[in-house]
Design an enzyme around this catalytic site. Sequence first.
Site, PDB file in Angstrom:
ATOM      1  N   LYS A 198       9.187  43.403  38.521  1.00 31.30           N
ATOM      2  CA  LYS A 198       8.826  42.295  37.612  1.00 31.30           C
ATOM      3  C   LYS A 198       7.566  42.654  36.822  1.00 31.30           C
ATOM      4  O   LYS A 198       7.473  42.381  35.621  1.00 31.30           O
ATOM      5  CB  LYS A 198       8.597  41.004  38.413  1.00 31.30           C
ATOM      6  CG  LYS A 198       9.873  40.421  39.029  1.00 31.30           C
ATOM      7  CD  LYS A 198       9.549  39.283  40.011  1.00 31.30           C
ATOM      8  CE  LYS A 198      10.771  38.866  40.815  1.00 31.30           C
ATOM      9  NZ  LYS A 198      10.474  37.874  41.860  1.00 31.30           N
ATOM     10  N   GLN A 200       5.710  35.391  45.683  1.00 29.27           N
ATOM     11  CA  GLN A 200       6.960  36.001  46.105  1.00 29.27           C
ATOM     12  C   GLN A 200       7.359  35.529  47.503  1.00 29.27           C
ATOM     13  O   GLN A 200       6.563  35.554  48.436  1.00 29.27           O
ATOM     14  CB  GLN A 200       6.812  37.538  46.090  1.00 29.27           C
ATOM     15  CG  GLN A 200       8.080  38.299  46.394  1.00 29.27           C
ATOM     16  CD  GLN A 200       9.148  38.220  45.306  1.00 29.27           C
ATOM     17  OE1 GLN A 200       8.877  37.856  44.162  1.00 29.27           O
ATOM     18  NE2 GLN A 200      10.365  38.571  45.658  1.00 29.27           N
ATOM     19  N   ASP A 230       8.821  29.932  38.338  1.00 29.67           N
ATOM     20  CA  ASP A 230       9.958  30.046  39.256  1.00 29.67           C
ATOM     21  C   ASP A 230      10.842  28.790  39.206  1.00 29.67           C
ATOM     22  O   ASP A 230      11.994  28.831  39.644  1.00 29.67           O
ATOM     23  CB  ASP A 230       9.443  30.167  40.703  1.00 29.67           C
ATOM     24  CG  ASP A 230       9.538  31.576  41.249  1.00 29.67           C
ATOM     25  OD1 ASP A 230      10.447  32.316  40.847  1.00 29.67           O
ATOM     26  OD2 ASP A 230       8.693  31.914  42.105  1.00 29.67           O
TER      27      ASP A 230
HETATM   28  N1  GUN Z   1      12.130  36.161  46.451  1.00 29.14           N
HETATM   29  C1  GUN Z   1      13.370  36.561  46.071  1.00 29.14           C
HETATM   30  N2  GUN Z   1      13.676  36.050  44.859  1.00 29.14           N
HETATM   31  C2  GUN Z   1      12.612  35.318  44.455  1.00 29.14           C
HETATM   32  C3  GUN Z   1      12.327  34.564  43.278  1.00 29.14           C
HETATM   33  O1  GUN Z   1      13.127  34.442  42.350  1.00 29.14           O
HETATM   34  N3  GUN Z   1      11.098  33.981  43.242  1.00 29.14           N
HETATM   35  C4  GUN Z   1      10.207  34.082  44.269  1.00 29.14           C
HETATM   36  N4  GUN Z   1       9.042  33.457  44.139  1.00 29.14           N
HETATM   37  N5  GUN Z   1      10.446  34.769  45.365  1.00 29.14           N
HETATM   38  C5  GUN Z   1      11.637  35.389  45.450  1.00 29.14           C
END
Ligand code: GUN
Length: 294
Positions: free
Chosen positions: A54, A98, A121
């Site tokens: 990301k 995350q 998110d």
């Molecule tokens: N862990 C796996 N996918 C995601 C996501 O889309 N956002 C977050 N914050 N954690 C994740």
Amino acid sequence: MSARLIDGKAISEQVLQETQDGVTQFRAKHGCAPGLAFVRVGEDPASVVYVGAKAKMCERLGIQSQTFVLPAITSESQVLELVRSLNGQKSIHGILVQAPLPDGMSQDRVFEAIDPAKDVDGFHPMNVGKLAVGDPGGFIACTPAGVHQLLIRSGIEIAGKHVVVLGRSRIVGKPMALILMEKGKYADATVTVCHSRSRDLPSLTRQADILIAALGRNRFVKADMVRDGAVVMDVGITRVPDSSKKSGFRLEGDVDFGSVSEKASWITPVPGGVGPMTIAMLMANTLKAAQFSM
Ligand code: GUN
């Protein structure tokens, strides 16, 4: 029938290109870049890879990102303190903590500490609520938003169709159902949500014009659960140990691709289907957060 592939890689590139153009305009207009903060707690190997990917994408698009890595032994209150400090920083428009968080830490409390205006998110109850009442000013969770874009950009009609969502998670199943049952040109579907306690799943999934599999059980959806000509969207992504791979694993979706692709009219592959869309929608949400803050 042999299904047409929905190319998530190509469609995510369209979204990324549009977002990059928006970022360029934002920088020219405001003299600063959209800013995204990542918070990673502990060293979960998948999280290390995802956050790294990301951050790299931010760099490509001209979004300024910062990654905060805290040790797994960090207390919840320290994580909350960091989130609150990021809430107060003007140059940070989006915050992503995350998941998964270490055992004993409340994911809900941490997500709810994020300023809803920075919740790229789309997990904060305020944003889930906005989606539920049809307020376009909120943030929608990236994975279901990505599935929606795949349908729209593949020219698949949604209005009036029976969509069956397999899975009721806060992150995918529930927002997916809300997006598609909303009023509007790219929605107006009749939506059924099924889950692990649903009785006679195959009889429900066979009614789907559009079947969205998001249970997290690899190769769960077999051909006899799918109606001829259905559109099949596979949100699942499970790491299956595979010694023939350099990484030591292969990725499998929730759909038994080999048999289901013989019956479906359209299908997403794993990898290369829904996965690339999640990151693209995160970038789009970050640009939106920055634009809304001005
Ligand atoms: N862990 C796996 N996918 C995601 C996501 O889309 N956002 C977050 N914050 N954690 C994740």
